[in-house]
Enzyme design. Structure first.
Site, PDB file in Angstrom:
ATOM      1  N   GLY A 108       0.817  -1.211   0.000  1.00 15.73           N
ATOM      2  CA  GLY A 108       0.000   0.000   0.000  1.00 15.73           C
ATOM      3  C   GLY A 108       0.851   1.262   0.000  1.00 15.73           C
ATOM      4  O   GLY A 108       0.563   2.235  -0.691  1.00 15.73           O
ATOM      5  N   MET A 130      -7.905  -3.162   3.654  1.00  9.65           N
ATOM      6  CA  MET A 130      -8.751  -2.286   2.853  1.00  9.65           C
ATOM      7  C   MET A 130      -8.526  -2.383   1.340  1.00  9.65           C
ATOM      8  O   MET A 130      -8.936  -1.477   0.604  1.00  9.65           O
ATOM      9  CB  MET A 130      -8.565  -0.835   3.324  1.00  9.65           C
ATOM     10  CG  MET A 130      -8.884  -0.667   4.806  1.00  9.65           C
ATOM     11  SD  MET A 130      -8.790   1.031   5.387  1.00  9.65           S
ATOM     12  CE  MET A 130     -10.272   1.717   4.654  1.00  9.65           C
ATOM     13  N   GLU A 131      -7.905  -3.455   0.853  1.00 14.04           N
ATOM     14  CA  GLU A 131      -7.558  -3.487  -0.582  1.00 14.04           C
ATOM     15  C   GLU A 131      -7.827  -4.799  -1.326  1.00 14.04           C
ATOM     16  O   GLU A 131      -8.122  -4.783  -2.525  1.00 14.04           O
ATOM     17  CB  GLU A 131      -6.063  -3.139  -0.781  1.00 14.04           C
ATOM     18  CG  GLU A 131      -5.689  -1.704  -0.491  1.00 14.04           C
ATOM     19  CD  GLU A 131      -5.439  -1.434   0.994  1.00 14.04           C
ATOM     20  OE1 GLU A 131      -5.275  -2.411   1.755  1.00 14.04           O
ATOM     21  OE2 GLU A 131      -5.438  -0.258   1.388  1.00 14.04           O
ATOM     22  N   GLY A 173       0.986  -6.577   2.107  1.00 20.87           N
ATOM     23  CA  GLY A 173       0.594  -5.478   2.987  1.00 20.87           C
ATOM     24  C   GLY A 173       0.420  -5.929   4.418  1.00 20.87           C
ATOM     25  O   GLY A 173       0.928  -6.972   4.837  1.00 20.87           O
ATOM     26  N   THR A 174      -0.305  -5.119   5.160  1.00 21.92           N
ATOM     27  CA  THR A 174      -0.581  -5.451   6.552  1.00 21.92           C
ATOM     28  C   THR A 174      -2.091  -5.521   6.767  1.00 21.92           C
ATOM     29  O   THR A 174      -2.876  -5.023   5.960  1.00 21.92           O
ATOM     30  CB  THR A 174      -0.001  -4.384   7.513  1.00 21.92           C
ATOM     31  OG1 THR A 174      -0.620  -3.132   7.227  1.00 21.92           O
ATOM     32  CG2 THR A 174       1.501  -4.270   7.379  1.00 21.92           C
ATOM     33  N   ARG A 187      -0.513  -8.417  -3.717  1.00 22.70           N
ATOM     34  CA  ARG A 187      -0.481  -7.396  -2.678  1.00 22.70           C
ATOM     35  C   ARG A 187       0.345  -7.910  -1.508  1.00 22.70           C
ATOM     36  O   ARG A 187       0.154  -9.050  -1.055  1.00 22.70           O
ATOM     37  CB  ARG A 187      -1.917  -7.065  -2.237  1.00 22.70           C
ATOM     38  CG  ARG A 187      -2.004  -6.319  -0.948  1.00 22.70           C
ATOM     39  CD  ARG A 187      -3.364  -5.702  -0.716  1.00 22.70           C
ATOM     40  NE  ARG A 187      -3.600  -5.443   0.687  1.00 22.70           N
ATOM     41  CZ  ARG A 187      -2.994  -4.500   1.410  1.00 22.70           C
ATOM     42  NH1 ARG A 187      -2.109  -3.692   0.854  1.00 22.70           N
ATOM     43  NH2 ARG A 187      -3.265  -4.348   2.694  1.00 22.70           N
ATOM     44  N   ASP A 244      -1.289  -5.388  13.777  1.00 27.93           N
ATOM     45  CA  ASP A 244      -1.903  -5.031  15.054  1.00 27.93           C
ATOM     46  C   ASP A 244      -3.037  -6.026  15.276  1.00 27.93           C
ATOM     47  O   ASP A 244      -3.461  -6.686  14.326  1.00 27.93           O
ATOM     48  CB  ASP A 244      -2.429  -3.586  15.044  1.00 27.93           C
ATOM     49  CG  ASP A 244      -3.298  -3.283  13.833  1.00 27.93           C
ATOM     50  OD1 ASP A 244      -2.740  -3.101  12.732  1.00 27.93           O
ATOM     51  OD2 ASP A 244      -4.537  -3.276  13.958  1.00 27.93           O
TER      52      ASP A 244
HETATM   53  N1  HPA Z   1      -8.153  -1.826   9.802  1.00 27.48           N
HETATM   54  C1  HPA Z   1      -8.088  -1.663   8.487  1.00 27.48           C
HETATM   55  N2  HPA Z   1      -6.985  -1.819   7.793  1.00 27.48           N
HETATM   56  C2  HPA Z   1      -5.869  -2.152   8.458  1.00 27.48           C
HETATM   57  C3  HPA Z   1      -5.866  -2.352   9.828  1.00 27.48           C
HETATM   58  C4  HPA Z   1      -7.080  -2.177  10.537  1.00 27.48           C
HETATM   59  O1  HPA Z   1      -7.145  -2.323  11.761  1.00 27.48           O
HETATM   60  N3  HPA Z   1      -4.600  -2.690  10.193  1.00 27.48           N
HETATM   61  C5  HPA Z   1      -3.857  -2.707   9.071  1.00 27.48           C
HETATM   62  N4  HPA Z   1      -4.617  -2.380   8.017  1.00 27.48           N
END
Ligand code: HPA
Length: 236
Positions: free
Chosen positions: A21, A180-181, A90-91, A88, A204
């Site tokens: 992202g 979100m992707e 990402g996290t 992708r 997280d």
């Molecule tokens: N919410 C949405 N997108 C994210 C989050 C989250 O808590 N952590 C990393 N991407």
């Protein structure tokens, strides 16, 4: 030649693109994986790089945050640059007790909110799913690592304002994380007949009360692990 959001020439992109992202993360990945990479686009600071990993071409370009931003770049890469697969990297936020911070989720499917995939087919609950070949390659590269799971996630259009009950209900129904992707990416790959996957590090956890932040070393080894799985999918 260029598109409204990509100022690269035709042929500047490899058939496989890794897509974080964050543009700074794209640059860091490129520097780590392919120090000789060439910068091929820089519109709006969304840097794109093309180089080689293990003698095979690879591109890395950021998506920005959210399904609408990702959709702009993915549409243009598929339509104008003949890109065949996008991974992708990402996290996500963990929502299931089956994952903890630092785990990697190979997202075999993405639930989604909003209209991003609803216009493909009228009146249908459209399934946004990853490409099986890419899932298999990433999972094989994980070599039974207990901290890697293959499971669905939710791609939301809201970062803020999501009730705890909404995410707990998803977790209770088999969903591991929230980002979100990926949902839009999977829908677009299906639409264009291409391949897509998301490899997500849990950055997280929304509900684990005992979770702690990763140390710098853990962050680095997780970054390398997620990249290894993504490259395996890119070049399978
Ligand atoms: N919410 C949405 N997108 C994210 C989050 C989250 O808590 N952590 C990393 N991407």
């Amino acid at each position: 030649m260029s598109t409204p959001h990509i100022n690269a020439e035709k042929g500047d992109f490899a058939p496989a693109v890794l897509m974080p992202g964050d543009p700074k993360r794209a640059e860091r990945m490129a520097r780590y994986l392919m120090p000789e990479a060439k910068l091929v686009t820089d519109v709006r600071g969304i840097l794109g790089f093309t180089g080689e990993v293990n003698g095979k071409p690879l591109s890395i370009m950021a998506s920005g945050m959210g399904q609408p931003s990702l959709s702009i770049y993915v549409n243009e890469l598929f339509m104008e640059y003949d890109v065949q697969r996008i991974i992708r990297v990402g996290t996500c936020g963990g929502i299931s007790s089956r994952v903890k911070i630092g785990d990697v989720i190979i997202a075999n499917g993405a639930h989604y909110e909003g209209v991003i995939n609803t216009y493909w087919v009228d009146g249908i609950h459209y399934s946004a799913i990853a490409d099986f070949e890419l899932v298999r390659a990433a999972a094989a590269a994980a070599e039974d690592d207990p901290n890697v799971v293959v499971a669905p996630i939710i791609s939301r259009d809201r970062f803020y304002g999501v009730s705890e009950a909404e995410n707990r209900a998803l977790a209770a129904n088999g969903t591991m994380g929230v980002e979100m992707e990926a949902g839009a990416l999977y829908g677009l790959a299906a639409h264009y007949g291409r391949q897509a996957l998301a490899v997500l590090t849990v950055s997280d956890h929304l509900f684990a009360s005992d979770s702690r932040d990763m140390t710098a070393e853990e962050r680095e080894s997780n970054f390398q692990k997620a990249l290894k799985l993504a490259v395996a999918a890119a070049h399978c």
